[in-house]
Design a protein around this motif. Structure first.
Motif, PDB file in Angstrom:
ATOM      1  N   SER A 174       0.809  -1.217   0.000  1.00  0.00           N
ATOM      2  CA  SER A 174       0.000   0.000   0.000  1.00  0.00           C
ATOM      3  C   SER A 174       0.847   1.274   0.000  1.00  0.00           C
ATOM      4  N   ASP A 175       2.173   1.143   0.199  1.00  0.00           N
ATOM      5  CA  ASP A 175       3.011   2.350   0.179  1.00  0.00           C
ATOM      6  C   ASP A 175       3.543   2.654  -1.227  1.00  0.00           C
ATOM      7  N   ASN A 176       3.061   1.922  -2.237  1.00  0.00           N
ATOM      8  CA  ASN A 176       3.526   2.160  -3.611  1.00  0.00           C
ATOM      9  C   ASN A 176       2.424   2.863  -4.417  1.00  0.00           C
ATOM     10  N   PRO A 177       2.577   4.179  -4.657  1.00  0.00           N
ATOM     11  CA  PRO A 177       1.492   4.953  -5.274  1.00  0.00           C
ATOM     12  C   PRO A 177       1.252   4.586  -6.746  1.00  0.00           C
ATOM     13  N   ALA A 235      -0.576   6.956  -2.039  1.00  0.00           N
ATOM     14  CA  ALA A 235      -0.019   6.325  -0.837  1.00  0.00           C
ATOM     15  C   ALA A 235       0.148   7.363   0.273  1.00  0.00           C
TER      16      ALA A 235
END
Ligand code: TXA
Ligand code: MG
Length: 339
Positions: free
Chosen positions: A58-61, A111
């Motif tokens: 989820s931290d990869n936009p 993100a």
């Protein structure tokens, strides 16, 4: 879930898929770079479903795709003169520009960050689909997270059949690796991911260009990461891959020996043949390497090889994009071959 397949899609099919997207559903579609997994950038649940379908951290936009420059205010709060010039020269096409995000964009897209990646694809189906949806469409590459990006319909379906409501067939992708990602920083453009729009092309258009060091080297834990995608294992076949450097004949001899030992071999067309040997274009033509690399990397997963050795592409022009993807598939593992 039953996946609806659209072949030879027409205006009615595009309208149907556009409606699915507007309703917050997911549609996989072709672009000129790689196939994308699309959802409305304005809908939290749709964006969350993309992360779930791909098993993406989820931290990869995500990149927000538009079909027309008039959609820019829906995704970006402001577009500097330099950024606008970039769009005017290189869009539609394989270039993604990082901009300050508009308020309406789901925080899941970025993100949680304040910037958004924006691209206008050149593929006619992609463009018509986004126009039919009438909203910006986030679209990561349509692979499951970690696998090479799909560059044809069959591969896209292989990863997503039964997982998404619709997949559109647009044939093979003409570029074959993902778009160039650039971050405008003052009067300089920082290339965060190399692609078919090269540093030379950006310089020829009058921009000062910097190549992010993470393109050619593993991350340094102590430095901030400008493109979160670089943190994650990427493009990798199941068996470990090693890139061979050194004089061509020495490398080919090494590969012949490794082939006898049962390893997988990735080389250029016309060099070696036989079991578990796959090629990625010709030695002198980086554009052909770019078109074939991902499909060949995936072929090793259908074999029983326990290790893979690859020829090293050049780094000039679009070669840098090929080399970058191969380096990441190899988790930066290279070996210098001497006689
Ligand atoms: O060619 C492409 O760009 C394809 C097609 C489908 O358009 N899409 C694609 O998306 O490659 P994806 O999600 O696989 O890669 C997006 C890349 C990631 O490396 C991500 O970290 C970076 O863009 N990115 C997205 N938003 C960003 C941001 N705000 N700042 C920096 N990097 C960003
Ligand atoms: Mg991707």
């Amino acid at each position: 879930m039953q996946t609806k397949i659209y072949q030879n899609i027409d205006t009615a099919g595009l309208a149907e898929c556009g409606e699915l997207l507007r309703q917050g559903q997911i549609v996989a579609f072709p672009t000129e770079t790689v196939y994308g997994l699309g959802a409305s950038a304005l809908c939290d649940t749709a964006v969350a479903a993309i992360f779930a379908a791909k098993n993406r951290p989820s931290d990869n936009p995500l990149i927000a795709h538009i079909s027309d420059l008039s959609m820019l205010p829906m995704v970006a709060k402001e577009v500097s003169d330099a950024a606008m010039r970039l769009f005017e020269i290189f869009s539609p096409g394989p270039l993604t520009v990082i901009l300050p995000k508009a308020d309406g964009i789901s925080p899941l897209v970025t993100a949680g960050g304040q910037t958004v990646a924006v691209r206008m694809p050149a593929h006619p189906i992609a463009n018509a689909l986004i126009a039919a949806a009438g909203v910006p469409i986030v679209a990561p590459s349509a692979n499951l997270s970690g696998k090479p990006s799909p560059t044809d319909f069959a591969t896209t379906l292989e990863d997503l059949n039964g997982k998404v409501p619709a997949v559109i067939d647009g044939g093979p992708c003409s570029v074959g690796v993902e778009s160039t990602v650039v971050l405008p920083m003052g009067d300089t453009l920082r290339i965060l991911r190399p692609g078919a729009v090269t540093a030379d092309m950006l310089e020829a258009a009058g921009f000062k260009v910097e190549i992010d060091p993470n393109i050619l080297a593993p991350l340094d834990d102590k430095k901030p990461v400008l493109s979160p995608g670089m943190k994650h294992r990427h493009y990798a076949p199941k068996a470990p891959l090693t890139i061979l450097k050194g004089e061509k004949e020495a490398v080919l001899n090494f590969l012949r020996q490794k082939q006898l030992e049962g390893a997988g071999i990735l080389c250029f067309e016309g060099e070696l043949t036989g079991e578990n040997v796959f090629t990625f274009g010709t030695e002198k033509d980086a554009a052909s390497q770019m078109r074939h690399l991902f499909a060949s990397l995936r072929k090793f997963d259908k074999t029983n090889v326990r290790e893979i050795y690859a020829r090293c592409p050049g780094t000039e022009g679009v070669g840098l994009a090929v080399y970058n993807r191969l380096l990441r598939a190899a988790e930066f593992h290279t070996l210098e071959v001497t006689k």
